[in-house]
Design an enzyme around this catalytic site. Structure first.
Site, short mmCIF file in Angstrom:
data_model
loop_
_atom_site.label_atom_id
_atom_site.label_comp_id
_atom_site.label_asym_id
_atom_site.label_seq_id
_atom_site.Cartn_x
_atom_site.Cartn_y
_atom_site.Cartn_z
N HIS A 129 0.83 -1.21 0.00
CA HIS A 129 0.00 0.00 0.00
C HIS A 129 0.87 1.25 0.00
O HIS A 129 2.05 1.21 0.34
CB HIS A 129 -0.91 0.01 1.23
CG HIS A 129 -2.09 -0.90 1.11
ND1 HIS A 129 -2.02 -2.24 1.41
CD2 HIS A 129 -3.36 -0.66 0.69
CE1 HIS A 129 -3.21 -2.80 1.19
NE2 HIS A 129 -4.04 -1.87 0.75
N LYS A 179 -0.81 4.93 4.64
CA LYS A 179 -1.70 3.98 5.32
C LYS A 179 -1.24 3.80 6.76
O LYS A 179 -0.06 3.59 7.01
CB LYS A 179 -1.70 2.65 4.57
CG LYS A 179 -2.74 1.67 5.10
CD LYS A 179 -2.91 0.50 4.16
CE LYS A 179 -3.84 -0.56 4.72
NZ LYS A 179 -5.19 -0.06 4.97
#
Ligand code: NAP
Length: 264
Positions: free
Chosen positions: A153, A157
């Site tokens: 990601h 995040k």
């Protein structure tokens, strides 16, 4: 025609959802909820298309005044939770894309939805491809009992592993017998080298600028490997799932947690 209240229209997901509602013939925007722009028309907000829908800063007032079938909430975990409950109280069906619901929250909200005979959907992942990745991984786990997950990601995040990786691991573990991966006597020379363990299955979390949301599920068997991979390159990838959830929430009379429960 399904009439929608959108919470969080200025956000990255919210902007895509405005487009989705405009492009879908059977959807119309009834109103929007944005804590900073009460009393304006949506079209007056910077970068918004020419959409005439009144903006409220208070969800309760919006639900009382705007006539809507569905609330689509793309805000924050704490706001999403409050908004879902308020929507049910006002007989509006919620579709919530935020995370942070405990099992107890889900059970309580499911009872409430059923009592009121209203549909409600919480979708921690709206990407239809990611849901298929989870389901296909569950099928593969019948035949391959060894699996590892690599989730990748963007570096903004906050949580690791991702909810999708944790859910994939639990779906695989529902099918395969308990198994600790790797050599029984393996030792990490550096802590974390083998990733996070979920009932014997390892999850590795990568965080890098440039990434959006990606996951590989690797299965290993005698003389063969199988790789199931999904990539979300931008937030448009989530919109077919939002559309599906809005359509489905009108059909059910309970709370559904996870799009995997409505995608066959
Ligand atoms: P974002 O760009 O930060 O947008 C969030 C928006 O919500 C902002 O415009 C924010 O306004 C607004 N907001 C916050 N609290 C609010 C409240 N109480 N009432 C009304 N609006 C409020 O984030 P994003 O990337 O669009 O993501 C939005 C949410 O969806 C996040 O919770 C994210 O984790 C989740 N998400 C879900 C999926 C999925 O597939 N389910 C995919 C991606 C993201 P301000 O600027 O005024 O704070």
């Amino acid at each position: 025609m399904t009439s929608i209240i959108l919470a969080g229209p200025r956000g990255k997901m919210g902007r895509e959802a405005v487009q989705l509602i405009r492009e879908t013939e059977t959807f119309e925007l009834a109103a929007a909820v944005d804590s900073k722009n009460a009393g304006k028309q949506l079209a007056e907000l910077p970068g918004m298309p020419d959409e005439q829908a009144l903006v409220y800063d208070d969800m309760r007032t919006c639900l009382e005044e705007a006539e809507a079938d569905v609330l689509v909430d793309l805000t924050t975990p704490s706001a999403g939770k409050q908004h879902l409950e308020l929507a049910l109280d006002h007989h509006v069906r919620p579709v919530v894309g935020t995370t942070g619901f405990t099992d107890a929250d889900i059970e309580r909200l499911r009872e409430k939805a059923e009592e009121k005979e209203l549909g409600a959907i919480i979708a921690p992942n709206f990407a239809v491809g990611a849901i298929l990745m989870m389901k296909l991984s569950q099928i593969a786990a019948k035949y391959f009992s060894d699996a590892e997950i690599i989730e990748m990601h963007h570096d903004n995040k906050l949580d690791a592993p991702s909810g999708t990786a944790a859910k994939t691991a639990s779906m695989i573990n529902e099918i395969r017998p308990h198994k600790l991966q790797g050599h029984p006597e393996e030792k990490e020379q550096q802590e974390g080298a083998r990733g996070a363990e979920t009932d014997g299955l390892r999850i590795h979390s990568v965080r890098l600028p440039g990434l959006v949301a990606h996951q590989e599920v690797l299965f290993g068997g005698s003389g063969q490997t199988l790789k199931i991979r999904h990539d979300s390159y931008n937030r448009q990838s989530f919109m077919p799932g939002v559309k599906l959830a809005v359509e489905q929430v009108m059909q059910v009379k309970t709370l559904v947690y996870g799009l995997e429960n409505i995608i066959e």
